[in-house]
Design a protein around this motif. Structure first.
Motif, PDB file in Angstrom:
ATOM      1  N   ALA A   1       0.864  -1.187   0.000  1.00  0.00           N
ATOM      2  CA  ALA A   1       0.000   0.000   0.000  1.00  0.00           C
ATOM      3  C   ALA A   1       0.893   1.228   0.000  1.00  0.00           C
ATOM      4  N   GLU A   2       0.929   1.912  -1.127  1.00  0.00           N
ATOM      5  CA  GLU A   2       1.717   3.142  -1.241  1.00  0.00           C
ATOM      6  C   GLU A   2       0.844   4.353  -0.920  1.00  0.00           C
ATOM      7  N   CYS A   3      -0.439   4.078  -0.741  1.00  0.00           N
ATOM      8  CA  CYS A   3      -1.407   5.140  -0.487  1.00  0.00           C
ATOM      9  C   CYS A   3      -2.323   4.666   0.638  1.00  0.00           C
ATOM     10  N   PRO A   4      -2.638   5.550   1.590  1.00  0.00           N
ATOM     11  CA  PRO A   4      -3.478   5.113   2.725  1.00  0.00           C
ATOM     12  C   PRO A   4      -4.902   4.744   2.314  1.00  0.00           C
ATOM     13  N   ASP A   5      -5.316   5.107   1.117  1.00  0.00           N
ATOM     14  CA  ASP A   5      -6.655   4.737   0.653  1.00  0.00           C
ATOM     15  C   ASP A   5      -6.646   3.460  -0.178  1.00  0.00           C
ATOM     16  N   ALA A   6      -5.511   2.803  -0.200  1.00  0.00           N
ATOM     17  CA  ALA A   6      -5.441   1.509  -0.898  1.00  0.00           C
ATOM     18  C   ALA A   6      -5.933   0.426   0.046  1.00  0.00           C
ATOM     19  N   GLN A   7      -6.794  -0.433  -0.458  1.00  0.00           N
ATOM     20  CA  GLN A   7      -7.270  -1.561   0.341  1.00  0.00           C
ATOM     21  C   GLN A   7      -6.874  -2.845  -0.380  1.00  0.00           C
ATOM     22  N   LEU A   8      -6.014  -3.625   0.257  1.00  0.00           N
ATOM     23  CA  LEU A   8      -5.442  -4.792  -0.414  1.00  0.00           C
ATOM     24  C   LEU A   8      -5.617  -6.032   0.442  1.00  0.00           C
ATOM     25  N   ILE A   9      -5.991  -7.122  -0.204  1.00  0.00           N
ATOM     26  CA  ILE A   9      -6.205  -8.375   0.518  1.00  0.00           C
ATOM     27  C   ILE A   9      -5.494  -9.500  -0.207  1.00  0.00           C
ATOM     28  N   HIS A  10      -4.856 -10.340   0.543  1.00  0.00           N
ATOM     29  CA  HIS A  10      -4.251 -11.515  -0.056  1.00  0.00           C
ATOM     30  C   HIS A  10      -4.630 -12.772   0.706  1.00  0.00           C
ATOM     31  N   GLU A  11      -4.923 -13.839  -0.009  1.00  0.00           N
ATOM     32  CA  GLU A  11      -5.174 -15.141   0.612  1.00  0.00           C
ATOM     33  C   GLU A  11      -4.455 -16.208  -0.188  1.00  0.00           C
ATOM     34  N   ALA A  12      -3.820 -17.138   0.487  1.00  0.00           N
ATOM     35  CA  ALA A  12      -3.191 -18.253  -0.212  1.00  0.00           C
ATOM     36  C   ALA A  12      -3.344 -19.510   0.619  1.00  0.00           C
ATOM     37  N   ALA A  13      -3.539 -20.615  -0.054  1.00  0.00           N
ATOM     38  CA  ALA A  13      -3.624 -21.890   0.660  1.00  0.00           C
ATOM     39  C   ALA A  13      -2.981 -22.976  -0.190  1.00  0.00           C
ATOM     40  N   ILE A  14      -2.192 -23.806   0.453  1.00  0.00           N
ATOM     41  CA  ILE A  14      -1.604 -24.972  -0.213  1.00  0.00           C
ATOM     42  C   ILE A  14      -1.963 -26.190   0.626  1.00  0.00           C
ATOM     43  N   GLY A  15      -2.484 -27.223  -0.013  1.00  0.00           N
ATOM     44  CA  GLY A  15      -2.787 -28.428   0.760  1.00  0.00           C
ATOM     45  C   GLY A  15      -3.179 -29.588  -0.136  1.00  0.00           C
ATOM     46  N   ARG A  16      -3.303 -30.756   0.481  1.00  0.00           N
ATOM     47  CA  ARG A  16      -3.787 -31.942  -0.214  1.00  0.00           C
ATOM     48  C   ARG A  16      -5.297 -31.848  -0.432  1.00  0.00           C
ATOM     49  N   ILE A  17      -5.848 -32.720  -1.266  1.00  0.00           N
ATOM     50  CA  ILE A  17      -7.299 -32.869  -1.362  1.00  0.00           C
ATOM     51  C   ILE A  17      -7.786 -33.394  -0.012  1.00  0.00           C
ATOM     52  N   ALA A  18      -8.831 -32.797   0.511  1.00  0.00           N
ATOM     53  CA  ALA A  18      -9.340 -33.208   1.823  1.00  0.00           C
ATOM     54  C   ALA A  18      -9.833 -34.657   1.773  1.00  0.00           C
ATOM     55  N   GLY A  19      -9.436 -35.436   2.762  1.00  0.00           N
ATOM     56  CA  GLY A  19      -9.799 -36.851   2.818  1.00  0.00           C
ATOM     57  C   GLY A  19     -11.294 -37.079   2.816  1.00  0.00           C
ATOM     58  N   ASP A  20     -12.048 -36.213   3.502  1.00  0.00           N
ATOM     59  CA  ASP A  20     -13.502 -36.442   3.600  1.00  0.00           C
ATOM     60  C   ASP A  20     -14.205 -36.174   2.273  1.00  0.00           C
ATOM     61  N   GLN A  21     -13.595 -35.272   1.450  1.00  0.00           N
ATOM     62  CA  GLN A  21     -14.159 -35.023   0.118  1.00  0.00           C
ATOM     63  C   GLN A  21     -14.022 -36.280  -0.746  1.00  0.00           C
ATOM     64  N   LEU A  22     -12.837 -36.889  -0.697  1.00  0.00           N
ATOM     65  CA  LEU A  22     -12.588 -38.130  -1.436  1.00  0.00           C
ATOM     66  C   LEU A  22     -13.544 -39.218  -0.983  1.00  0.00           C
ATOM     67  N   MET A  23     -13.638 -39.352   0.337  1.00  0.00           N
ATOM     68  CA  MET A  23     -14.468 -40.396   0.948  1.00  0.00           C
ATOM     69  C   MET A  23     -15.915 -40.290   0.483  1.00  0.00           C
ATOM     70  N   LYS A  24     -16.408 -39.054   0.478  1.00  0.00           N
ATOM     71  CA  LYS A  24     -17.795 -38.814   0.101  1.00  0.00           C
ATOM     72  C   LYS A  24     -18.067 -39.309  -1.326  1.00  0.00           C
ATOM     73  N   LEU A  25     -17.161 -38.947  -2.254  1.00  0.00           N
ATOM     74  CA  LEU A  25     -17.339 -39.369  -3.641  1.00  0.00           C
ATOM     75  C   LEU A  25     -17.171 -40.879  -3.784  1.00  0.00           C
ATOM     76  N   MET A  26     -16.302 -41.464  -2.964  1.00  0.00           N
ATOM     77  CA  MET A  26     -16.083 -42.910  -3.055  1.00  0.00           C
ATOM     78  C   MET A  26     -17.286 -43.690  -2.538  1.00  0.00           C
ATOM     79  N   THR A  27     -17.991 -43.126  -1.556  1.00  0.00           N
ATOM     80  CA  THR A  27     -19.208 -43.812  -1.078  1.00  0.00           C
ATOM     81  C   THR A  27     -20.304 -43.753  -2.131  1.00  0.00           C
ATOM     82  N   LEU A  28     -20.157 -42.808  -3.095  1.00  0.00           N
ATOM     83  CA  LEU A  28     -21.120 -42.730  -4.193  1.00  0.00           C
ATOM     84  C   LEU A  28     -20.746 -43.689  -5.329  1.00  0.00           C
TER      85      LEU A  28
END
Lengths: 305, 305
Positions: A261-288
């Motif tokens: 932010a080079e200016c006090p009126d700048a509004q900046l947001i950052h989000e990042a995530a790194i991870g494996r596929i969630a086990g419960d998501q896999l499980m749910k599809l496998m029960t189908l």
């Protein structure tokens, strides 16, 4: 156009035949066909490899296709394409490059695309990279995209690279003027020993400018990915960077964003995530009734949609 | 201890008198008092400036205070403090430095703190930096904190710097072993022409390791802040980095985090936001009868709580 070329064209630009409207097809470093329209004129550069695309002010509901296909092994090219988009335009630009490498030498396409987007013009820019071929030669893409947006102008950029590309080094820069908007949606999947690097600078240079980066990536096997999304607020602006990565096999992923932010009126947001596929998501599809592989595939497809 | 020294001690360690338990007070580069306990022994280093603190295995519900106060102008010191914390300890360590600079020369304290945290030990570490004084001499702090956590060990670090410090350059590194946990809570407020830089490396080195960074900062006036929080997942681990900054006046804030998954079982998340105080928050407090300044102060206090 032979079968191989037609397949590449389909992969990178979703074209079954020649596109409607303006187009320029580059084939193995040479001309593969061109069409101008009343509002869109494509000229071959005289000082270096590449083309200039002039789109007249007020052009609406028109498109430009500039696909590049390479089927020769060992072909390496550096191409400069400059877009001049007049005020109040509303256009689609479809680029992209497909390499079929059947030999043992590296085939490489480096494209430098520069966009000058006039006042209040709207541009949607699609870029798809695709590689295939039974050869051992590498398939490499190093695209650079630079966009300058005048007041009220916008660019929405979608880049896709799903498998088949051994190495890529992307650089994207968007300078957003007052009231303008720059959006980048990046989709990337690497596998095998592939490497991918993506660097971005989004400069929110005018009051009311906004920027958004949505980066979704999957790294499989031994592949490696590095991301450097940077957003700079120089005025009263809003910027949002969102990076999500799924990691599999023995892959490695690094994400190094920067918000400034080079200016006090700048509004900046950052989000990042790194991870494996969630086990419960896999499980749910496998029960189908899906196998683990099918469930994984389903989740990845949804993620990269 | 004179009034000035007592005030500094209160500010940095919330002490009204000498602390209970082990302590070492450093005053203008010299000794200001020391106390050992049956389980905690403090020794003066013989090869360089600083102390070694040995905490016997199994020590619980004890604390060590090692405040540093500087009231001389022009005093610059570099101090090494090493902590050896035995297995199964559960202790509080309170550091911090207060500078009263009444003169025109720079007073500077650079402290290098290294923690060796034994198996299953729990450490809470508090560090507060405080500056005051009518002089024109600068008040500078450059702390380095390095922690090595053995299996199941944890450190919860809280650092606070609210006004009064002209320049700070912080570096923190925590290497988390299997099943261990490293947490950093950082609170920072700069004003005037102050500059602050905070760099962190959290290495999640063992299976079941977890790391968390919560950074909250306020930059006022012409002050400048830069953050480099980096989290590396080398094993099956979970890491979360959260940075929130409020920008005011003509301040500048830059946040350059990095999350790196070296292992496919690493799950890493980063969030950062930089922005002004929301207008509707101010408005709400002002309708309750507060002036704009009071409303702002109330919001900042809550934010840095």
């Amino acid at each position: 156009m032979d079968k191989l070329e037609a397949k590449l064209l389909k992969e990178i630009a979703d074209l079954d035949s020649l596109p409607v409207g303006a187009y320029n097809i580059r084939k193995n470093g040479g001309a593969g066909g061109r069409n101008n329209t009343a509002h869109i004129v494509i000229d071959t550069k005289t000082d270096k490899s590449g083309i200039d695309i002039h789109i007249a002010p007020g052009t609406k509901h028109e498109s430009v296709h500039i696909p590049v296909i390479i089927t020769e092994t060992g072909l390496t090219e550096l191409v400069y394409n400059d877009f001049y988009i007049g005020e109040d335009c509303d256009v689609d630009i479809v680029a992209g490059c497909g390499i079929h490498n059947g030999g043992c030498d590296t085939s490489q396409h480096d494209g430098v695309h520069t966009f000058h987007v006039g006042k209040n013009a709207k541009v949607r820019y699609y870029e798809k990279h695709y590689g295939e071929g039974e050869g051992t030669g590498k398939r490499i893409f190093n695209p650079q995209t630079i966009a300058y947006l005048e007041e009220g102008a916008s660019i929405h950029m979608e880049t896709t690279q799903i498998r088949g590309v051994d190495s890529t080094k992307r650089y994207t820069k968007i300078v957003v003027g007052p009231g303008g908007e720059g959006t980048i949606t990046e989709k990337l999947l690497t596998d095998g020993a592939q490497v991918a690097e993506s660097e971005m600078d989004i400069v929110l240079a005018g009051d009311g400018a906004s920027g958004r980066v949505i980066s979704r990536s999957v790294a499989q096997d031994e592949s490696q990915q590095i991301f450097y999304p940077r957003m700079i607020g120089e005025a009263k602006c809003f910027g949002h960077v969102q990076c999500d990565s799924i990691i599999m096999g023995n892959a490695k992923i690094k994400s190094i964003p920067a918000i400034t932010a080079e200016c006090p009126d700048a509004q900046l947001i950052h989000e990042a995530a790194i991870g494996r596929i969630a086990g419960d998501q896999l499980m749910k599809l496998m029960t189908l009734g899906l196998t683990e592989e099918e469930a994984e595939e389903r989740i990845l497809n949804g993620f990269l949609q």
